[in-house]
Design an enzyme around this catalytic site. Sequence first.
Site, short mmCIF file in Angstrom:
data_model
loop_
_atom_site.label_atom_id
_atom_site.label_comp_id
_atom_site.label_asym_id
_atom_site.label_seq_id
_atom_site.Cartn_x
_atom_site.Cartn_y
_atom_site.Cartn_z
N SER B 56 0.85 -1.18 0.00
CA SER B 56 0.00 0.00 0.00
C SER B 56 0.89 1.23 0.00
CB SER B 56 -0.89 0.05 1.25
OG SER B 56 -1.94 -0.88 1.18
N GLU B 63 -2.76 19.09 -3.69
CA GLU B 63 -4.07 19.04 -4.32
C GLU B 63 -4.96 17.93 -3.75
OE1 GLU B 63 -1.13 18.73 -5.80
OE2 GLU B 63 -0.84 20.72 -6.71
N SER B 64 -4.50 17.17 -2.79
CA SER B 64 -5.24 16.17 -2.00
C SER B 64 -4.44 14.86 -1.88
CB SER B 64 -6.68 15.95 -2.45
OG SER B 64 -7.46 17.11 -2.17
N HIS B 69 -3.32 0.40 -3.58
CA HIS B 69 -3.25 -0.84 -2.81
C HIS B 69 -3.15 -1.97 -3.82
CE1 HIS B 69 -4.46 1.44 0.71
NE2 HIS B 69 -5.46 1.94 0.02
N CYS B 84 -8.43 18.60 -5.53
CA CYS B 84 -9.26 19.80 -5.41
C CYS B 84 -8.81 20.83 -6.44
CB CYS B 84 -9.18 20.37 -4.00
SG CYS B 84 -7.51 20.77 -3.48
#
Lengths: 124, 124
Positions: B56, B63-64, B69, B84
């Site tokens: 993972s 930007e987020s 995974h 965003c």
Amino acid sequence: MTHTIGRHVLADLYECDPGRLDDVALIERALRAAAAAAGATVVGAAFHRFVPQGASGVLLVAESHLSVHTWPEHSFAAADLFTCSPTLDADAALSVLREMLACQRLATRDIHRGDALVRYTAPR
Amino acid sequence: MTHTIGRHVLADLYECDPGRLDDVALIERALRAAAAAAGATVVGAAFHRFVPQGASGVLLVAESHLSVHTWPEHSFAAADLFTCSPTLDADAALSVLREMLACQRLATRDIHRGDALVRYTAPR
């Protein structure tokens, strides 16, 4: 019983307390409390506070991840809970987040990941 | 033009190379290359390799986030790109991931987050 390999709950949290959304230390405590409530095992973490406002945080968990991004200026937070474990309690995690961020409304989408893995029949 | 506050692309990657999916160092290189291709700025990171297999990883970006995974035993990877920013190039990021993980098929869901924020009219 046939499972999909991953369950991904997207939770949009509205009308939250802006001060809490801007407090990255509180965001970390809230995510860790949510992970504990869900029964998840934390294996990694990253947090960031933005200027002038807003925060992002993510916990990698043995069961996949929990994340949150906040917009204090909109009293809004977007949380994700991705799990490959059918026993992880997503509702408990979201209840903790909602309470600790003092959010009035919660809208969730519950999405099955890897749903084209038709031969997949057991949890990881 | 009205924007939603966040765009969340959920990408299920099928028939990937199992060896690559089990190589957490390659996963990190792939996520960082995907972020660069998208035009994202990395602000945090966490990676984990599971026993006996799977990995993972997540990058927090300005930007987020980008996450992945992997399930080598199913030649499957689940990637997320949450942004965003209306200028971040999600397609470029997913192309890089698909190529670096050698995946034959890609299925995406494109979800608007915070879509009940009806008064929201400009990117962050």
